[in-house]
Design a protein around this motif. Structure first.
Motif, PDB file in Angstrom:
ATOM      1  N   PRO A   1      80.932  31.514  -8.182  1.00 17.31           N
ATOM      2  CA  PRO A   1      81.444  32.218  -6.993  1.00 17.31           C
ATOM      3  C   PRO A   1      81.311  33.734  -7.096  1.00 17.31           C
ATOM      4  O   PRO A   1      81.113  34.422  -6.085  1.00 17.31           O
ATOM      5  N   ILE A   2      81.383  34.255  -8.317  1.00 23.09           N
ATOM      6  CA  ILE A   2      81.253  35.709  -8.498  1.00 23.09           C
ATOM      7  C   ILE A   2      79.797  36.123  -8.302  1.00 23.09           C
ATOM      8  O   ILE A   2      79.500  37.124  -7.642  1.00 23.09           O
TER       9      ILE A   2
ATOM     10  N   MET B   1      78.012  25.077 -19.408  1.00 21.51           N
ATOM     11  CA  MET B   1      78.638  24.339 -18.300  1.00 21.51           C
ATOM     12  C   MET B   1      79.899  25.040 -17.812  1.00 21.51           C
ATOM     13  O   MET B   1      80.034  25.362 -16.629  1.00 21.51           O
ATOM     14  N   GLN B   2      80.831  25.288 -18.713  1.00 15.88           N
ATOM     15  CA  GLN B   2      82.112  25.846 -18.268  1.00 15.88           C
ATOM     16  C   GLN B   2      81.941  27.270 -17.765  1.00 15.88           C
ATOM     17  O   GLN B   2      82.610  27.701 -16.825  1.00 15.88           O
ATOM     18  N   MET B   3      81.001  28.001 -18.362  1.00 20.56           N
ATOM     19  CA  MET B   3      80.810  29.388 -17.935  1.00 20.56           C
ATOM     20  C   MET B   3      80.278  29.458 -16.506  1.00 20.56           C
ATOM     21  O   MET B   3      80.791  30.222 -15.673  1.00 20.56           O
ATOM     22  N   VAL B   4      79.267  28.642 -16.189  1.00 18.27           N
ATOM     23  CA  VAL B   4      78.668  28.772 -14.851  1.00 18.27           C
ATOM     24  C   VAL B   4      79.596  28.259 -13.744  1.00 18.27           C
ATOM     25  O   VAL B   4      79.518  28.744 -12.617  1.00 18.27           O
ATOM     26  N   VAL B   5      80.470  27.301 -14.068  1.00 16.49           N
ATOM     27  CA  VAL B   5      81.436  26.853 -13.045  1.00 16.49           C
ATOM     28  C   VAL B   5      82.281  28.055 -12.594  1.00 16.49           C
ATOM     29  O   VAL B   5      82.519  28.263 -11.404  1.00 16.49           O
ATOM     30  N   ALA B   6      82.690  28.881 -13.568  1.00 15.43           N
ATOM     31  CA  ALA B   6      83.521  30.046 -13.229  1.00 15.43           C
ATOM     32  C   ALA B   6      82.700  31.205 -12.657  1.00 15.43           C
ATOM     33  O   ALA B   6      83.197  31.960 -11.819  1.00 15.43           O
TER      34      ALA B   6
ATOM     35  N   VAL C   1      71.857  20.170 -13.954  1.00 18.67           N
ATOM     36  CA  VAL C   1      72.816  20.174 -12.848  1.00 18.67           C
ATOM     37  C   VAL C   1      74.271  20.244 -13.309  1.00 18.67           C
ATOM     38  O   VAL C   1      74.707  19.475 -14.171  1.00 18.67           O
ATOM     39  N   VAL C   2      75.014  21.160 -12.693  1.00 17.88           N
ATOM     40  CA  VAL C   2      76.470  21.199 -12.800  1.00 17.88           C
ATOM     41  C   VAL C   2      76.983  20.814 -11.415  1.00 17.88           C
ATOM     42  O   VAL C   2      76.602  21.437 -10.416  1.00 17.88           O
ATOM     43  N   SER C   3      77.821  19.796 -11.355  1.00 16.96           N
ATOM     44  CA  SER C   3      78.113  19.180 -10.050  1.00 16.96           C
ATOM     45  C   SER C   3      78.656  20.165  -9.020  1.00 16.96           C
ATOM     46  O   SER C   3      78.316  20.088  -7.849  1.00 16.96           O
ATOM     47  N   GLU C   4      79.472  21.140  -9.448  1.00 21.32           N
ATOM     48  CA  GLU C   4      80.048  22.092  -8.486  1.00 21.32           C
ATOM     49  C   GLU C   4      79.114  23.265  -8.206  1.00 21.32           C
ATOM     50  O   GLU C   4      79.371  24.045  -7.285  1.00 21.32           O
ATOM     51  N   VAL C   5      78.080  23.442  -9.014  1.00 21.74           N
ATOM     52  CA  VAL C   5      77.299  24.685  -8.960  1.00 21.74           C
ATOM     53  C   VAL C   5      75.968  24.506  -8.235  1.00 21.74           C
ATOM     54  O   VAL C   5      75.644  25.260  -7.320  1.00 21.74           O
ATOM     55  N   ASN C   6      75.167  23.531  -8.661  1.00 21.66           N
ATOM     56  CA  ASN C   6      73.842  23.365  -8.059  1.00 21.66           C
ATOM     57  C   ASN C   6      73.516  21.898  -7.756  1.00 21.66           C
ATOM     58  O   ASN C   6      72.477  21.385  -8.183  1.00 21.66           O
TER      59      ASN C   6
ATOM     60  N   LEU D   1      88.077  32.827  -7.427  1.00 22.88           N
ATOM     61  CA  LEU D   1      88.207  31.752  -8.419  1.00 22.88           C
ATOM     62  C   LEU D   1      89.283  30.758  -8.016  1.00 22.88           C
ATOM     63  O   LEU D   1      89.182  29.563  -8.303  1.00 22.88           O
ATOM     64  N   GLU D   2      90.321  31.253  -7.321  1.00 21.08           N
ATOM     65  CA  GLU D   2      91.401  30.335  -6.923  1.00 21.08           C
ATOM     66  C   GLU D   2      90.907  29.271  -5.948  1.00 21.08           C
ATOM     67  O   GLU D   2      91.444  28.181  -5.905  1.00 21.08           O
ATOM     68  N   LYS D   3      89.857  29.592  -5.173  1.00 22.53           N
ATOM     69  CA  LYS D   3      89.362  28.553  -4.266  1.00 22.53           C
ATOM     70  C   LYS D   3      88.051  27.923  -4.740  1.00 22.53           C
ATOM     71  O   LYS D   3      87.463  27.109  -4.031  1.00 22.53           O
ATOM     72  N   ALA D   4      87.615  28.246  -5.938  1.00 21.33           N
ATOM     73  CA  ALA D   4      86.344  27.694  -6.432  1.00 21.33           C
ATOM     74  C   ALA D   4      86.532  26.247  -6.900  1.00 21.33           C
ATOM     75  O   ALA D   4      87.502  25.938  -7.591  1.00 21.33           O
ATOM     76  N   PRO D   5      85.594  25.354  -6.533  1.00 18.62           N
ATOM     77  CA  PRO D   5      85.721  23.963  -6.967  1.00 18.62           C
ATOM     78  C   PRO D   5      85.631  23.836  -8.481  1.00 18.62           C
ATOM     79  O   PRO D   5      84.798  24.478  -9.117  1.00 18.62           O
ATOM     80  N   GLY D   6      86.524  23.022  -9.037  1.00 18.43           N
ATOM     81  CA  GLY D   6      86.491  22.759 -10.476  1.00 18.43           C
ATOM     82  C   GLY D   6      87.172  23.813 -11.323  1.00 18.43           C
ATOM     83  O   GLY D   6      87.216  23.689 -12.544  1.00 18.43           O
ATOM     84  N   VAL D   7      87.712  24.874 -10.674  1.00 18.23           N
ATOM     85  CA  VAL D   7      88.332  25.977 -11.428  1.00 18.23           C
ATOM     86  C   VAL D   7      89.838  25.961 -11.220  1.00 18.23           C
ATOM     87  O   VAL D   7      90.309  25.696 -10.114  1.00 18.23           O
ATOM     88  N   GLU D   8      90.583  26.241 -12.282  1.00 16.66           N
ATOM     89  CA  GLU D   8      92.017  26.477 -12.143  1.00 16.66           C
ATOM     90  C   GLU D   8      92.342  27.826 -12.786  1.00 16.66           C
ATOM     91  O   GLU D   8      92.026  28.043 -13.960  1.00 16.66           O
ATOM     92  N   VAL D   9      92.920  28.717 -11.988  1.00 11.92           N
ATOM     93  CA  VAL D   9      93.262  30.045 -12.500  1.00 11.92           C
ATOM     94  C   VAL D   9      94.635  29.982 -13.164  1.00 11.92           C
ATOM     95  O   VAL D   9      95.602  29.494 -12.563  1.00 11.92           O
TER      96      VAL D   9
END
Ligand code: A2P
Length: 339
Positions: free
Chosen positions: A142-143, A134-139, A109-114, A265-273
């Motif tokens: 949304p895509i 982990m970091q890859m799937v957070v970004a 589980v990734v908290s923002e993803v699944n 990506l700008e509105k994705a949880p856990g992401v900062e563009v």
């Protein structure tokens, strides 16, 4: 009044364990008690929990009865031996090792993803993904939801703390030694890591990829719930203390422009563009990721070599979002369900 929980941190003296403790304190986790566990070697030592000190207890002689959540980060062998014992005593184990990640009856589980994967925890064990995955799937989530990712080419640039406290210490020691014209004496990595790059993380498998690389393949598919995604990884250790970076090249089912991807990506949880080429703004492990929670994404551009290709640069603190922070976020989701 909401419930409070008894929480154990296994591997509390390690790089990830000490960050688990600091994040539990920082985020005010609803704990009635926090227990720091490590090997017999560290029993009696003190570790920080916010402004308090905790006395480290010996995992081997600890009775897990009454523990609600156990956050494990002491390596796969310790997880295989002790996680089932904690689960049998009634705890939910959130395990940072790779021991159970690919087991069908263990949610990964990734908290923002699944987060929905937490609806069923048949063995009382939840797995925390590998830091690079982990970091890859957070970004990518949304895509993938918007246009479907069919293929991922990724090269990682992984910091030495990914190999634990001793990995980070080796980089410091070798850097100092080389500046004094002394021998770097590699111990934790196969060759000198200071002022060098090492294109092997973990052991090789029969197909020519390393175990670390194959984690990116299998874990990405499991977390995104799509076994058809093709992943071609190269994992590289770099002389950075904290923060993993990834050059990611995607092929998507439907075309997505760089502007559309940036907006998602700008509105994705856990992401900062952080993506402003004109001003020379892009994220780095030292200037953005180290000590921070978000997954930073920059260099968002359409791939000039593919009609449905998109390139990204993804950076995060491997000890925080890549490990300790996600484990605590998973515990928070579970605690909220039980309150
Ligand atoms: P210890 O400090 O007592 O060896 P890192 O990944 O940063 O190297 O940290 C590994 C963590 O796993 C440390 O907290 C370490 O504790 C813990 N650990 C290693 N071996 C054992 C063991 N046999 N029992 C309990 N904890 C262990």
């Amino acid at each position: 009044m909401s419930n409070r929980f008894k929480v154990a941190v296994v591997g509390a003296t390690g790089a990830v364990g000490e960050t688990m403790l600091s994040i539990l304190a920082e985020r005010n986790f609803p704990a009635s008690e926090i227990i720091a566990l490590a090997s017999e070697r560290s029993a009696g030592d003190k570790v920080d929990f916010g402004n308090h000190k905790l006395t480290v207890q010996n995992l081997a002689t600890f009775d897990p009865t009454g523990v609600n959540f156990a956050l494990f980060s002491a390596g796969g062998d310790i997880s295989r031996e002790y996680a089932p014992k904690f689960a049998a005593a009634g705890a939910i184990v959130i395990d940072n090792s790779s021991a159970f990640r690919m087991d069908a009856d263990v949610p990964l589980v990734v908290s923002e993803v699944n987060p929905d994967a937490l609806d069923s925890i048949p063995r009382g064990i939840v797995a925390n993904p590998n830091c690079s995955t982990m970091q890859m799937v957070v970004a990518l989530k949304p895509i993938h939801d918007a246009v479907g990712i069919t293929r991922i080419n990724v090269a990682t640039y992984q910091s030495t703390s990914g190999a634990g406290r001793s990995g980070a210490e080796e980089l410091g020691r070798q850097t100092a030694a080389l500046l004094r014209f002394e021998d770097p004496n590699p111990t934790r990595f196969p060759v000198q890591i200071a002022y060098n790059l090492i294109p092997q993380i973990d052991a090789f498998t029969d197909n020519g990829y390393t175990k670390e690389e194959m984690k990116l393949v299998h874990e990405t598919r499991k977390i995104l719930g799509d076994a058809s995604i093709q992943v071609n990884p190269t994992a590289v250790r770099v002389p950075v203390f904290f923060g993993h970076s990834e050059a990611v090249h995607l092929e998507t089912r439907d075309k997505i422009t760089a502007a559309e991807a940036r907006a998602l990506l700008e509105k994705a949880p856990g992401v900062e563009v952080v993506d402003n080429p004109a001003a020379g703004e892009w994220p780095t492990p030292v200037t953005h990721a180290s000590g921070s929670d978000p997954v930073f994404v920059g260099r968002i551009r359409e791939d000039i070599s593919h009609p449905r290709g998109l390139s990204l640069w993804i950076v995060a603190d491997n000890i925080r979002k890549g490990a300790a922070l996600n484990a605590v976020q998973v515990a928070e989701l579970l605690a909220a369900k039980r309150s």
